[in-house]
Design a protein around this motif. Structure first.
Motif, PDB file in Angstrom:
ATOM      1  N   LEU A 242     -10.774   0.197 -26.246  1.00  0.00           N
ATOM      2  CA  LEU A 242     -11.928   0.937 -26.746  1.00  0.00           C
ATOM      3  C   LEU A 242     -13.011  -0.052 -27.151  1.00  0.00           C
ATOM      4  O   LEU A 242     -12.758  -0.983 -27.924  1.00  0.00           O
ATOM      5  CB  LEU A 242     -11.515   1.794 -27.956  1.00  0.00           C
ATOM      6  CG  LEU A 242     -12.610   2.601 -28.647  1.00  0.00           C
ATOM      7  CD1 LEU A 242     -13.183   3.658 -27.716  1.00  0.00           C
ATOM      8  CD2 LEU A 242     -12.071   3.249 -29.924  1.00  0.00           C
ATOM      9  N   THR A 243     -14.223   0.153 -26.628  1.00  0.00           N
ATOM     10  CA  THR A 243     -15.313  -0.765 -26.958  1.00  0.00           C
ATOM     11  C   THR A 243     -16.650  -0.090 -26.686  1.00  0.00           C
ATOM     12  O   THR A 243     -16.721   0.958 -26.023  1.00  0.00           O
ATOM     13  CB  THR A 243     -15.213  -2.067 -26.129  1.00  0.00           C
ATOM     14  OG1 THR A 243     -16.171  -3.003 -26.607  1.00  0.00           O
ATOM     15  CG2 THR A 243     -15.482  -1.789 -24.657  1.00  0.00           C
ATOM     16  N   VAL A 244     -17.703  -0.689 -27.194  1.00  0.00           N
ATOM     17  CA  VAL A 244     -19.055  -0.214 -26.935  1.00  0.00           C
ATOM     18  C   VAL A 244     -19.616  -1.014 -25.765  1.00  0.00           C
ATOM     19  O   VAL A 244     -19.436  -2.231 -25.680  1.00  0.00           O
ATOM     20  CB  VAL A 244     -19.936  -0.366 -28.197  1.00  0.00           C
ATOM     21  CG1 VAL A 244     -20.049  -1.820 -28.621  1.00  0.00           C
ATOM     22  CG2 VAL A 244     -21.311   0.257 -27.971  1.00  0.00           C
TER      23      VAL A 244
ATOM     24  N   ALA B  31     -12.132   3.830 -35.993  1.00  0.00           N
ATOM     25  CA  ALA B  31     -11.649   4.376 -34.723  1.00  0.00           C
ATOM     26  C   ALA B  31     -10.340   5.122 -34.922  1.00  0.00           C
ATOM     27  O   ALA B  31      -9.502   4.730 -35.744  1.00  0.00           O
ATOM     28  CB  ALA B  31     -11.467   3.265 -33.694  1.00  0.00           C
TER      29      ALA B  31
ATOM     30  N   VAL C 266     -14.683   7.669 -32.522  1.00  0.00           N
ATOM     31  CA  VAL C 266     -15.284   6.547 -33.242  1.00  0.00           C
ATOM     32  C   VAL C 266     -16.257   7.106 -34.274  1.00  0.00           C
ATOM     33  O   VAL C 266     -17.202   7.834 -33.917  1.00  0.00           O
ATOM     34  CB  VAL C 266     -16.018   5.584 -32.289  1.00  0.00           C
ATOM     35  CG1 VAL C 266     -16.568   4.397 -33.067  1.00  0.00           C
ATOM     36  CG2 VAL C 266     -15.091   5.116 -31.174  1.00  0.00           C
TER      37      VAL C 266
ATOM     38  N   LEU D   6     -25.274  -1.414 -26.599  1.00  0.00           N
ATOM     39  CA  LEU D   6     -25.506  -1.484 -28.039  1.00  0.00           C
ATOM     40  C   LEU D   6     -26.777  -2.270 -28.328  1.00  0.00           C
ATOM     41  O   LEU D   6     -27.024  -3.315 -27.717  1.00  0.00           O
ATOM     42  CB  LEU D   6     -24.305  -2.156 -28.720  1.00  0.00           C
ATOM     43  CG  LEU D   6     -24.357  -2.329 -30.236  1.00  0.00           C
ATOM     44  CD1 LEU D   6     -24.227  -0.975 -30.920  1.00  0.00           C
ATOM     45  CD2 LEU D   6     -23.243  -3.273 -30.691  1.00  0.00           C
TER      46      LEU D   6
ATOM     47  N   ALA E 157     -18.867  -2.917 -34.475  1.00  0.00           N
ATOM     48  CA  ALA E 157     -19.493  -2.597 -33.194  1.00  0.00           C
ATOM     49  C   ALA E 157     -19.610  -3.865 -32.360  1.00  0.00           C
ATOM     50  O   ALA E 157     -20.154  -4.870 -32.813  1.00  0.00           O
ATOM     51  CB  ALA E 157     -20.869  -1.982 -33.418  1.00  0.00           C
TER      52      ALA E 157
ATOM     53  N   GLU F  94     -26.037   4.303 -28.843  1.00  0.00           N
ATOM     54  CA  GLU F  94     -25.057   3.362 -28.322  1.00  0.00           C
ATOM     55  C   GLU F  94     -24.046   4.110 -27.472  1.00  0.00           C
ATOM     56  O   GLU F  94     -23.762   5.280 -27.701  1.00  0.00           O
ATOM     57  CB  GLU F  94     -24.359   2.604 -29.448  1.00  0.00           C
ATOM     58  CG  GLU F  94     -23.783   3.492 -30.541  1.00  0.00           C
ATOM     59  CD  GLU F  94     -23.339   2.695 -31.757  1.00  0.00           C
ATOM     60  OE1 GLU F  94     -22.128   2.726 -32.064  1.00  0.00           O
ATOM     61  OE2 GLU F  94     -24.218   2.041 -32.393  1.00  0.00           O
ATOM     62  N   THR F  95     -23.481   3.409 -26.477  1.00  0.00           N
ATOM     63  CA  THR F  95     -22.553   4.006 -25.519  1.00  0.00           C
ATOM     64  C   THR F  95     -21.171   3.384 -25.698  1.00  0.00           C
ATOM     65  O   THR F  95     -21.025   2.162 -25.663  1.00  0.00           O
ATOM     66  CB  THR F  95     -23.035   3.782 -24.080  1.00  0.00           C
ATOM     67  OG1 THR F  95     -24.341   4.335 -23.926  1.00  0.00           O
ATOM     68  CG2 THR F  95     -22.084   4.449 -23.087  1.00  0.00           C
ATOM     69  N   TRP F  96     -20.167   4.253 -25.863  1.00  0.00           N
ATOM     70  CA  TRP F  96     -18.783   3.813 -26.041  1.00  0.00           C
ATOM     71  C   TRP F  96     -17.953   4.209 -24.824  1.00  0.00           C
ATOM     72  O   TRP F  96     -18.266   5.184 -24.136  1.00  0.00           O
ATOM     73  CB  TRP F  96     -18.179   4.421 -27.300  1.00  0.00           C
ATOM     74  CG  TRP F  96     -18.703   3.789 -28.564  1.00  0.00           C
ATOM     75  CD1 TRP F  96     -19.897   4.051 -29.172  1.00  0.00           C
ATOM     76  CD2 TRP F  96     -18.063   2.789 -29.350  1.00  0.00           C
ATOM     77  NE1 TRP F  96     -20.043   3.280 -30.291  1.00  0.00           N
ATOM     78  CE2 TRP F  96     -18.923   2.488 -30.434  1.00  0.00           C
ATOM     79  CE3 TRP F  96     -16.846   2.123 -29.261  1.00  0.00           C
ATOM     80  CZ2 TRP F  96     -18.605   1.558 -31.400  1.00  0.00           C
ATOM     81  CZ3 TRP F  96     -16.513   1.192 -30.232  1.00  0.00           C
ATOM     82  CH2 TRP F  96     -17.386   0.906 -31.292  1.00  0.00           C
ATOM     83  N   GLN F  97     -16.893   3.447 -24.599  1.00  0.00           N
ATOM     84  CA  GLN F  97     -16.046   3.698 -23.426  1.00  0.00           C
ATOM     85  C   GLN F  97     -14.595   3.389 -23.759  1.00  0.00           C
ATOM     86  O   GLN F  97     -14.295   2.435 -24.472  1.00  0.00           O
ATOM     87  CB  GLN F  97     -16.497   2.823 -22.255  1.00  0.00           C
ATOM     88  CG  GLN F  97     -15.681   3.006 -20.981  1.00  0.00           C
ATOM     89  CD  GLN F  97     -16.301   2.284 -19.807  1.00  0.00           C
ATOM     90  OE1 GLN F  97     -17.466   2.512 -19.464  1.00  0.00           O
ATOM     91  NE2 GLN F  97     -15.533   1.405 -19.173  1.00  0.00           N
TER      92      GLN F  97
ATOM     93  N   THR G  30     -16.714   7.888 -20.905  1.00  0.00           N
ATOM     94  CA  THR G  30     -17.867   7.170 -21.457  1.00  0.00           C
ATOM     95  C   THR G  30     -18.834   8.187 -22.046  1.00  0.00           C
ATOM     96  O   THR G  30     -19.159   9.182 -21.390  1.00  0.00           O
ATOM     97  CB  THR G  30     -18.569   6.341 -20.368  1.00  0.00           C
ATOM     98  OG1 THR G  30     -17.623   5.449 -19.775  1.00  0.00           O
ATOM     99  CG2 THR G  30     -19.717   5.544 -20.957  1.00  0.00           C
TER     100      THR G  30
END
Length: 262
Positions: free
Chosen positions: A153-155, A169, A83, A158, A61, A92-95, A114
């Motif tokens: 792809l990333t958070v 992933a 993910v 967090l 993460a 947590e927010t991923w995008q 997102t």
């Protein structure tokens, strides 16, 4: 009989015009057998994947995960990412972001780009449906063009306590062939892939390496689209309408009661 022969020839022309389009629209087989199991950490190290493959990667993460894939003119790519999160974590927010061959961020036409995973949730799924790739565009426009596309792809939100926790992933890319509905006049000289602008002089090797991925049937030349098929169909229908109109309006010839010298 003459009208029958004309109709038969027109139907034959129609069949020959539609046949290439039917062959081009056949789905290509998936190649999941050799799907990558790791992701890159930057644009330069992005892992190459083909459309139809499901790529996987292990990370932490807070990492940036990169993949790249080819997209040709007339395609509308769809990027799906999933993910898998640890058993215990905070919200947590991923995008997922998609960039074209010029590394311009492309807006998603629709989809959940997102998403926020609630505390303790097992996974989060993201989707980005891009606009249709165009064969050519004005220099000032931000239209997606043929070439290599990058997935990041990333958070983005967090908790500090969750930084560095292991995550798994999955990324899959598919596309819909829009065809002539999105065709434009003109095409790029070359697709936008890494290293395309580098040439070798005197057969000396260069430091840049061309991207090793491309569509299964190669890059399109840009001039062919199914608009040619529908243009041919329209011409055939117009010819049939002209023949039919002539047959209905020409009459039966000279009226029988008119004297020969009239």
């Amino acid at each position: 009989m003459r009208i029958t022969r004309v109709l038969s020839a027109a139907l034959l022309m129609l069949g020959l015009a539609v046949a290439p389009a039917a062959a081009d629209s056949s789905p290509s087989p998936s190649a999941d057998g050799g799907a990558p199991t790791q992701a890159g950490t930057s644009f330069r190290t992005a892992t190459e994947i083909d459309q139809g493959q499901t790529a996987t990667a292990n990370g932490s993460a807070g990492d940036y995960l990169y993949w790249s894939f080819p997209a040709d003119a007339g395609q509308r790519p769809t990027v799906e990412a999933k993910v898998k999160l640890p058993d215990t974590h905070a919200a947590e927010t991923w995008q997922v972001d998609v960039y074209d061959g010029l590394r311009r961020r492309q807006a998603c036409q629709y989809g959940a780009q997102t998403r926020t995973a609630a505390s303790g949730s097992a996974s989060v799924e993201l989707t980005c449906v891009l606009r249709t790739v165009r064969a050519w565009s004005e220099a000032w426009a931000n239209d997606p063009l043929p070439g290599t596309y990058y997935i990041r792809l990333t958070v983005v939100d967090l908790a500090t306590s969750d930084l560095g926790l292991p995550v798994d992933a999955e990324v899959r890319v598919g596309s819909k062939d829009i065809g002539g509905a999105a065709a434009v006049d003109g095409s790029l000289a070359e697709p936008l892939v890494p290293g395309i602008a580098v040439t070798s002089e005197d057969d000396e090797p260069t430091s840049a390496v061309l991207s090793g991925i491309e569509p299964d049937d190669g890059w399109s030349s840009g001039w062919w689209s199914d608009r040619w098929v529908w243009t041919a169909v329209g011409g055939v229908l117009a010819a049939l309408a002209g023949v039919g109109g002539y047959a209905l309006t020409r009459g039966a010839g000279r009226p029988p009661r008119v004297p020969p010298g009239a």
